[in-house]
Scaffold this active site. Structure first.
Site, short mmCIF file in Angstrom:
data_model
loop_
_atom_site.label_atom_id
_atom_site.label_comp_id
_atom_site.label_asym_id
_atom_site.label_seq_id
_atom_site.Cartn_x
_atom_site.Cartn_y
_atom_site.Cartn_z
N HIS A 195 0.85 -1.20 0.00
CA HIS A 195 0.00 0.00 0.00
C HIS A 195 0.89 1.25 0.00
O HIS A 195 1.91 1.29 0.69
CB HIS A 195 -0.92 -0.01 1.23
CG HIS A 195 -1.97 1.07 1.18
ND1 HIS A 195 -1.69 2.38 1.46
CD2 HIS A 195 -3.29 1.02 0.85
CE1 HIS A 195 -2.80 3.10 1.31
NE2 HIS A 195 -3.78 2.29 0.94
N GLU A 251 0.67 4.18 1.32
CA GLU A 251 0.95 4.85 2.59
C GLU A 251 2.08 4.15 3.35
O GLU A 251 2.96 4.79 3.91
CB GLU A 251 -0.32 4.91 3.47
CG GLU A 251 -0.07 5.67 4.75
CD GLU A 251 -1.28 5.69 5.68
OE1 GLU A 251 -2.42 5.82 5.19
OE2 GLU A 251 -1.07 5.56 6.90
N ASN A 258 -9.41 1.75 3.33
CA ASN A 258 -10.43 2.02 4.36
C ASN A 258 -11.80 1.53 3.93
O ASN A 258 -12.60 1.10 4.75
CB ASN A 258 -10.42 3.49 4.76
CG ASN A 258 -11.13 4.38 3.77
OD1 ASN A 258 -12.33 4.59 3.87
ND2 ASN A 258 -10.41 4.89 2.77
#
Ligand code: 10E
Ligand code: SF4
Length: 339
Positions: free
Chosen positions: A133, A135, A233
């Site tokens: 990912h 992030e 999310n």
């Protein structure tokens, strides 16, 4: 008559808070303002937020999304996505003489700073997050020699540290709160001296959307989460809904992706959306459901949200300069009229 009863019992529970968080709102507005201020094209490194519709809409306005800084022509403007970038990406951009606008969410930057600080103190940092990912790549990049990724409770057994008395865990901002607590418990069993981040890394928006969908899910036969497949999310919201008792749950980008078969035997449909999802897409889902007898919508809102972030500083500086110049022009105009 039996049918009538079933139809009248059909309802939608709409979770709130849902959709845009403060970091996404800021990042999307940053791209729009940059397009207005400097004109197209504006380059954006990676998807500004993980939502198909948002990316397509900005592309139509003149944003060009690239995967790497080296794809951006020298001297152009590039915006870094809300998920954050490793320091090496800032260096690459400087080498190519790019003007950068950093749309990293301040709550991601907070985690970057924690990583820098603990690395300076020579801690081993166990970063809980999903491999690959963006992030996580950005946060790890702040201290690559000190960070070990822990991708869920199952990954804990593989973790090695240099000194068990100097270990801290940090996390990605968009994880499932419950699963992260399981991972932390397992890490604590292995490393009793493990310390926790100074404040929650899982952000307020992630936490609130999970709390709201849990309430909804407990009463829902089906939960529909609006969001893109690469949105961490949003994917978590489906998992959390199922974990909280929803009989079925699906992630869709658009109403057109809903399968009629999911509605079989369903009385209550729960609806929510990820932090990168504009509410117009949720409205599309509500209309689709209303056309099929689920027109009764009840909002379930355990808390309010008031968080906002100011625009990236590079952009604020230029918008201020332009406003000052415009005021100057206006003053000249007035002078001219007086003459
Ligand atoms: O995949 P994510 O959930 O991290 O990203 P998103 O773009 O769907 O939502 C916004 C979340 C960000 C920018 C990470 N903190
Ligand atoms: Fe920031 Fe949280 Fe939104 Fe990510 S999900 S952009 S950390 S507010």
């Amino acid at each position: 008559m039996g049918d009538m009863t079933a139809t009248s019992a059909r309802r939608v529970l709409l979770a709130a808070p849902r959709g845009y968080c403060a970091g996404v709102d800021r990042a999307v507005i940053a791209v729009e303002k940059a397009l207005e201020q400097y004109g197209a094209p504006i380059y954006v490194r990676k998807e500004i937020v993980h939502n198909k519709y948002v990316v397509q809409t900005l592309e139509k306005k003149g944003a060009i999304f690239v995967d790497e800084t080296e794809e951006v022509p020298e001297g152009s403007i590039v915006i870094f996505s809300a998920h954050g970038v490793a320091p090496v990406v800032h260096e690459e951009a400087a080498q190519r003489q790019l003007a950068t606008i950093d749309a990293t969410c301040p709550l991601v930057t907070k985690v970057h700073k924690e990583a820098v600080r603990f690395a300076k103190e020579d801690y081993d940092i166990l970063l809980i997050g999903h491999e690959g990912h963006e992030e996580v790549i950005g946060t790890s990049g702040e201290a690559p020699d000190h960070v070990t990724l822990v991708d869920g409770p199952g990954d804990v057994k593989n973790v090695e540290v240099r000194d068990e008395s100097k270990v801290v865990w940090l996390s990605q901002t968009t994880l499932s709160v419950d699963e992260t607590m399981e991972t932390v418990d397992a890490l604590q069993d292995r490393f009793p001296q493990l310390i926790s981040p100074p404040s929650d890394d899982i952000c307020y928006a992630t936490q609130n959307r999970q709390i709201a969908i849990k309430q909804v899910a407990a009463e829902s036969d089906l939960v529909i989460v609006v969001g893109s497949k690469n949105s961490s999310n949003s994917v978590r919201l489906v998992e959390v809904a199922i974990g909280a008792g929803a009989k079925d749950g699906h992630l869709v980008d658009y109403a057109s992706e809903i399968d009629e078969a999911w509605l079989e035997g369903v009385t209550t449909v729960g609806v929510t959306s990820g932090a990168s999802v504009p509410d117009v897409l949720v409205e599309g889902v509500l209309e689709w459901l209303a056309e099929r007898g689920y027109g009764d919508v009840e909002v379930v809102q355990p808390m309010q949200e008031t968080m906002t972030f100011s625009l990236p500083k590079e952009l604020r500086r230029d918008l201020r300069a332009e406003a000052a110049a415009a005021a100057g022009t206006a003053a000249t105009g007035t002078d001219g009229a007086e003459r």
